[in-house]
Motif scaffolding. Structure first.
Motif, PDB file in Angstrom:
ATOM      1  N   ASN A   1       0.794  -1.228   0.000  1.00  0.00           N
ATOM      2  CA  ASN A   1       0.000   0.000   0.000  1.00  0.00           C
ATOM      3  C   ASN A   1       0.829   1.281   0.000  1.00  0.00           C
ATOM      4  O   ASN A   1       0.298   2.348  -0.264  1.00  0.00           O
ATOM      5  CB  ASN A   1      -0.955  -0.001   1.206  1.00  0.00           C
TER       6      ASN A   1
ATOM      7  N   THR B   1      -3.066  -4.640  -3.978  1.00  0.00           N
ATOM      8  CA  THR B   1      -3.076  -3.484  -3.088  1.00  0.00           C
ATOM      9  C   THR B   1      -4.497  -3.108  -2.689  1.00  0.00           C
ATOM     10  O   THR B   1      -5.454  -3.417  -3.410  1.00  0.00           O
ATOM     11  CB  THR B   1      -2.390  -2.274  -3.755  1.00  0.00           C
TER      12      THR B   1
ATOM     13  N   ARG C   1      -4.890   0.095  -2.185  1.00  0.00           N
ATOM     14  CA  ARG C   1      -4.804   1.507  -2.577  1.00  0.00           C
ATOM     15  C   ARG C   1      -4.590   1.635  -4.092  1.00  0.00           C
ATOM     16  O   ARG C   1      -3.535   2.024  -4.556  1.00  0.00           O
ATOM     17  CB  ARG C   1      -3.651   2.174  -1.829  1.00  0.00           C
TER      18      ARG C   1
END
Length: 43
Positions: free
Chosen positions: A13, A31, A33
């Protein structure tokens, strides 16, 4: 692929870690993000 094996990394992340793994040539980054991943150096 490394030695014929796909390399995936999970739950990356932090932008700096994403850039590191992109530079190392991993095949995929998992991820939480996606917004950060879109701005990583590999894009």
């Amino acid at each position: 692929m490394m030695r014929g094996i796909a390399v995936q990394v999970w739950t990356i992340n932090a932008p700096g870690e994403m850039d590191t793994f992109i530079a190392r040539g991993v095949d995929g980054i998992i991820t939480d993000r996606v917004d950060v991943m879109a701005g990583a150096q590999g894009e």
